[in-house]
Design a protein around this motif. Structure first.
Motif, short mmCIF file in Angstrom:
data_model
loop_
_atom_site.label_atom_id
_atom_site.label_comp_id
_atom_site.label_asym_id
_atom_site.label_seq_id
_atom_site.Cartn_x
_atom_site.Cartn_y
_atom_site.Cartn_z
N PRO A 23 0.86 -1.26 -0.06
CA PRO A 23 0.00 0.15 -0.10
C PRO A 23 1.04 1.37 -0.16
O PRO A 23 2.08 1.43 0.70
CB PRO A 23 -0.72 -0.20 1.35
CG PRO A 23 -0.56 -1.42 1.45
CD PRO A 23 0.61 -2.12 1.03
N MET A 24 0.06 2.46 -0.60
CA MET A 24 0.93 3.52 -0.56
C MET A 24 0.39 4.71 -0.11
O MET A 24 -0.82 4.80 -0.02
CB MET A 24 1.01 3.96 -2.22
CG MET A 24 1.91 2.87 -3.01
SD MET A 24 3.53 2.53 -2.54
CE MET A 24 4.28 3.99 -3.17
N PRO A 25 1.44 5.75 0.31
CA PRO A 25 0.50 6.98 0.98
C PRO A 25 0.04 7.90 0.15
O PRO A 25 0.41 7.70 -1.22
CB PRO A 25 1.70 7.58 1.70
CG PRO A 25 2.81 7.17 1.10
CD PRO A 25 2.65 5.76 0.56
N ALA A 26 -1.17 8.57 0.35
CA ALA A 26 -1.84 9.40 -0.66
C ALA A 26 -0.69 10.47 -1.41
O ALA A 26 -0.97 10.67 -2.61
CB ALA A 26 -3.15 10.17 0.01
N ALA A 27 0.12 10.97 -0.67
CA ALA A 27 0.82 12.06 -1.22
C ALA A 27 2.02 11.34 -2.42
O ALA A 27 2.05 11.89 -3.37
CB ALA A 27 2.09 12.68 -0.03
N ARG A 28 2.30 9.88 -2.12
CA ARG A 28 3.03 9.31 -3.19
C ARG A 28 2.19 9.23 -4.54
O ARG A 28 2.73 9.27 -5.27
CB ARG A 28 3.71 8.13 -2.38
CG ARG A 28 4.23 7.38 -3.55
CD ARG A 28 5.70 7.68 -4.02
NE ARG A 28 6.14 6.76 -4.72
CZ ARG A 28 6.83 5.62 -4.38
NH1 ARG A 28 7.15 5.47 -3.23
NH2 ARG A 28 7.54 5.03 -5.29
N ILE A 29 0.96 8.63 -4.23
CA ILE A 29 0.06 8.59 -5.28
C ILE A 29 -0.05 9.76 -6.15
O ILE A 29 -0.05 9.79 -7.25
CB ILE A 29 -1.20 8.04 -4.63
CG1 ILE A 29 -1.04 6.61 -3.94
CG2 ILE A 29 -2.13 7.62 -5.85
CD1 ILE A 29 -2.49 6.23 -3.22
N ALA A 30 -0.28 10.91 -5.48
CA ALA A 30 -0.57 12.22 -6.17
C ALA A 30 0.92 12.58 -7.06
O ALA A 30 0.56 12.62 -7.98
CB ALA A 30 -0.84 13.18 -5.19
N ALA A 31 1.93 12.41 -6.40
CA ALA A 31 3.23 12.69 -7.24
C ALA A 31 3.31 11.91 -8.30
O ALA A 31 3.76 12.28 -9.31
CB ALA A 31 4.24 12.60 -6.17
N SER A 32 3.25 10.64 -7.97
CA SER A 32 3.56 9.55 -9.13
C SER A 32 2.62 9.88 -10.21
O SER A 32 2.79 9.77 -11.41
CB SER A 32 3.33 7.90 -8.65
OG SER A 32 4.27 7.81 -7.39
N LEU A 33 1.18 10.06 -10.11
CA LEU A 33 0.25 10.51 -10.98
C LEU A 33 0.26 11.81 -11.52
O LEU A 33 -0.56 12.06 -12.75
CB LEU A 33 -1.00 9.91 -10.72
CG LEU A 33 -1.40 8.61 -10.39
CD1 LEU A 33 -2.69 8.23 -9.85
CD2 LEU A 33 -1.02 7.61 -11.27
#
Length: 252
Positions: A23-33
């Protein structure tokens, strides 16, 4: 249009989570996408309500939910890869007059899902449900060539992972890597006599959205019956069929 944009973003988010090992933190998801955090939090909230995402509160991370698993199970039940591949393999066999098959990677083995026998051609060892060492088969080499180096290394951590038949086949990771360099350069893999003496195969990978190997399309023929120039023609036909199936998988 806004709804369509949101749907695309949601699919991108789910694909991103599916590609992660944890699982991933929301901040990492936002930055990656490349999406605003506010948009990502909104998408995560919607996907959580629908069961496609799970929030691990103590870890402040997000992973796939039960609904995502149910979709994957439905995909397996409907066998879409076989449905999409069967007419492609059948057309290939009709065109070239040699036996064709479709295989997928299962660990460091190839599992054969489809076999199409050409008229007058003998049965092969690559029947549906048969598993063979990936490092020996053209199908296996084609798919291994499309994997990241780290994943190939994980599949072959030691010499004991390599299997030989008829005294042929790579016996070390270094030797396998040298073979895969040639396969990547050519776009297809060949083997001659490593699986069955007197028979040769050529195969090309079928790729998903990320370029990962979903499967391999292959032809097998009697070595003595096919001269070198004809083998090149068969390789080109296999490449076209694998590209055709990749487009079908991607919805093209």
């Amino acid at each position: 249009m806004a709804n369509a944009t949101s749907a695309v973003a949601a699919m991108r988010l789910l694909r991103f989570l599916a590609a992660q090992a944890a699982p991933m933190p929301a901040a990492r998801i936002a930055a990656s996408l490349g999406l605003p955090r506010s948009s990502v939090y909104h998408l995560l909230a919607v996907l959580r309500r629908e069961g496609f995402v799970t929030h691990f509160r103590e870890e402040r991370r997000y992973g796939l939910g039960l609904a995502s698993f149910e979709l994957g199970s439905a995909y397996s039940r409907q066998a879409p890869l076989q449905r999409l591949a069967r007419p492609v393999v059948a057309r290939l066999v009709d065109t070239v007059g040699h036996n064709g098959h479709l295989g997928v990677l299962h660990g460091n083995e190839v599992l054969y899902l489809i076999e199409e026998r050409a008229a007058g051609r003998p049965a092969l060892v690559t029947e549906v449900g048969v598993r063979l060492p990936a490092s020996l088969t053209a199908s296996g080499l084609a798919m291994l060539s499309a994997l990241p180096a780290a994943q190939v290394r994980a599949l072959y951590p030691a010499r004991a992972a390599f299997v030989r038949r008829h005294g042929a086949g790579p016996t070390s990771l270094a030797e396998l890597r040298r073979l895969l360099v040639d396969v990547r350069r050519d776009g297809f893999a060949r083997e001659d006599g490593q699986v069955t003496v007197g028979f040769a195969s050529v195969a090309a990978p079928v790729r998903d959205h990320w370029g990962h190997p979903l499967a391999a399309v292959a032809l097998t023929y009697a070595s003595a019956d096919v001269p070198p120039a004809e083998r090149d023609r068969l390789a080109a036909a296999v490449l076209r069929s694998a590209d055709d199936l990749s487009r079908r998988v991607l919805g093209g």
